[in-house]
Design an enzyme around this catalytic site. Structure first.
Site, mmCIF file in Angstrom:
data_model
loop_
_atom_site.group_PDB
_atom_site.id
_atom_site.type_symbol
_atom_site.label_atom_id
_atom_site.label_comp_id
_atom_site.label_asym_id
_atom_site.label_seq_id
_atom_site.Cartn_x
_atom_site.Cartn_y
_atom_site.Cartn_z
ATOM 1 N N ASN A 53 0.865 -1.183 0.000
ATOM 2 C CA ASN A 53 0.000 0.000 0.000
ATOM 3 C C ASN A 53 0.900 1.232 0.000
ATOM 4 O OD1 ASN A 53 -1.799 2.051 0.516
ATOM 5 N ND2 ASN A 53 -2.373 1.341 2.559
ATOM 6 N N LYS A 70 0.085 4.257 -0.217
ATOM 7 C CA LYS A 70 -0.565 5.431 0.398
ATOM 8 C C LYS A 70 -0.373 6.645 -0.518
ATOM 9 C CE LYS A 70 -0.087 3.206 4.835
ATOM 10 N NZ LYS A 70 0.053 3.309 6.280
ATOM 11 N N HIS A 92 -9.304 0.919 5.432
ATOM 12 C CA HIS A 92 -8.002 1.188 6.054
ATOM 13 C C HIS A 92 -8.205 2.157 7.221
ATOM 14 C CE1 HIS A 92 -3.918 2.471 6.689
ATOM 15 N NE2 HIS A 92 -3.539 1.395 6.025
ATOM 16 N N GLU A 105 -6.627 4.641 8.148
ATOM 17 C CA GLU A 105 -6.467 6.072 7.807
ATOM 18 C C GLU A 105 -7.750 6.622 7.187
ATOM 19 O OE1 GLU A 105 -2.818 5.462 5.643
ATOM 20 O OE2 GLU A 105 -1.867 4.916 7.537
ATOM 21 N N GLU A 165 -4.664 -4.861 10.813
ATOM 22 C CA GLU A 165 -3.656 -3.812 10.967
ATOM 23 C C GLU A 165 -3.906 -3.072 12.281
ATOM 24 O OE1 GLU A 165 -1.960 -2.633 6.834
ATOM 25 O OE2 GLU A 165 -3.639 -1.327 7.294
ATOM 26 N N GLY A 223 2.998 2.536 10.807
ATOM 27 C CA GLY A 223 3.924 3.646 10.617
ATOM 28 C C GLY A 223 4.663 4.053 11.876
ATOM 29 N N SER A 236 4.012 -1.813 10.408
ATOM 30 C CA SER A 236 5.475 -1.848 10.583
ATOM 31 C C SER A 236 6.066 -3.215 10.256
ATOM 32 C CB SER A 236 5.864 -1.393 11.995
ATOM 33 O OG SER A 236 5.439 -0.056 12.204
HETATM 34 P P1 13P Z 1 3.385 0.539 7.627
HETATM 35 O O1 13P Z 1 3.918 -0.738 7.035
HETATM 36 O O2 13P Z 1 4.072 1.761 7.084
HETATM 37 O O3 13P Z 1 3.323 0.497 9.121
HETATM 38 O O4 13P Z 1 1.866 0.674 7.115
HETATM 39 C C1 13P Z 1 1.019 -0.407 7.214
HETATM 40 C C2 13P Z 1 -0.228 -0.074 6.481
HETATM 41 O O5 13P Z 1 -0.967 0.794 6.889
HETATM 42 C C3 13P Z 1 -0.506 -0.803 5.238
HETATM 43 O O6 13P Z 1 -1.797 -0.591 4.800
#
Ligand code: 13P
Length: 253
Positions: free
Chosen positions: A9, A11, A95, A97, A167, A173, A213
């Site tokens: 992803n 983003k 997601h 976010e 997640e 992150g 992560s």
């Molecule tokens: P990170 O791997 O940067 O922690 O992000 C995970 C994520 O949100 C994938 O959708």
């Protein structure tokens, strides 16, 4: 048996030239991955990423979101039909976010899942608890609600097209990865909810990815867990060598 999958992803990162270079670099390392790989670039790069990967086995393309509406006067939105027309086959829905910054609740997410399925896209549906939920010990209730309210109206046939991703929000992150024990506990719980609702066969056939992560140095341990069927990778998917190492960390199906 279920598929192992590693999805990247991206983003809201990369310019068009970076996106093309990232795919080229990844394909130079790995043009025929043994594991199913899904790339989720930003909307404007779906077409070039589909073009670069369309003749390759085991590599698919996902959008990161879709509208809950079919078409019409929704300025700035992108429909599931539009995404499918690019040749992408998947869409990430739910997601954290999107839940957090765009206030997407389970009602909206259930409509997005429906639109994805109506347009032959496979939803990659994300669940995960906040740090407070983890600390208060109510993370299973949170995850159960996220699953039941947005997904469990689906027929068995529809549910077979869904990929799940766990997640934990506190791990996204942040560099704080769930331990394999923490992740496996939730993955097994998710599979048990699927089994209760749809039966053991479907539960065992559903891929459940871990995200948060996930890096080359922790992927092997996480992916070794019985109920973890690969990863949904954020930051590390923006570096071809790291993403390739994570793809290679998947256990053989
Ligand atoms: P990170 O791997 O940067 O922690 O992000 C995970 C994520 O949100 C994938 O959708």
């Amino acid at each position: 048996m279920r598929k192992n999958i590693v999805a990247g992803n991206w983003k809201m990162n990369t310019r068009l030239d970076d996106a093309v270079a990232l795919v080229d670099e990844f394909l130079n390392l790995c043009s025929e991955p043994q594991t199913s790989v899904i790339l989720a670039p930003p909307f404007p790069y779906l077409v070039p990423v589909v073009e670069l990967t369309k003749d390759l086995n085991n590599i698919g393309v996902a959008a990161q979101n879709c509208s809950q509406n079919a078409s019409g006067a929704f300025t700035g939105e992108v429909s599931a039909e539009m995404i499918a027309s690019t040749g992408a086959e998947y869409v990430i829905v739910g997601h954290s976010e999107r839940r957090q910054y765009f206030k997407e609740d389970e009602l909206i997410l259930s409509e997005k899942v429906n639109k994805a399925l109506q347009n032959d896209l496979n939803p990659i549906y994300c669940v995960g608890e906040l740090r407070d939920d983890r600390e208060n010990g109510n993370y299973k209730e949170v995850i159960e609600k996220q699953l039941t309210k947005a997904l469990f109206h689906l027929s068995e046939l529809e549910m077979r097209k869904v990929i799940l991703a766990y997640e934990p929000v506190w791990a996204i992150g942040t560099g704080l990865t769930a331990t394999p024990e923490q992740a496996e506990e939730v993955h097994a719980f998710i599979r048990s909810l699927l089994a209760d609702q749809y039966g053991d066969e479907l539960a065992n056939a559903t891929s459940i990815l871990y995200g948060g992560s996930c890096k080359p140095d922790n992927a092997t341990e996480l992916f070794a867990c019985e109920n973890i069927d690969g990863g949904l990778i954020g930051g590390a998917s923006l570096k071809a060598a790291e993403f390739h190492a994570i793809v290679n960390a998947v256990k053989p199906s």
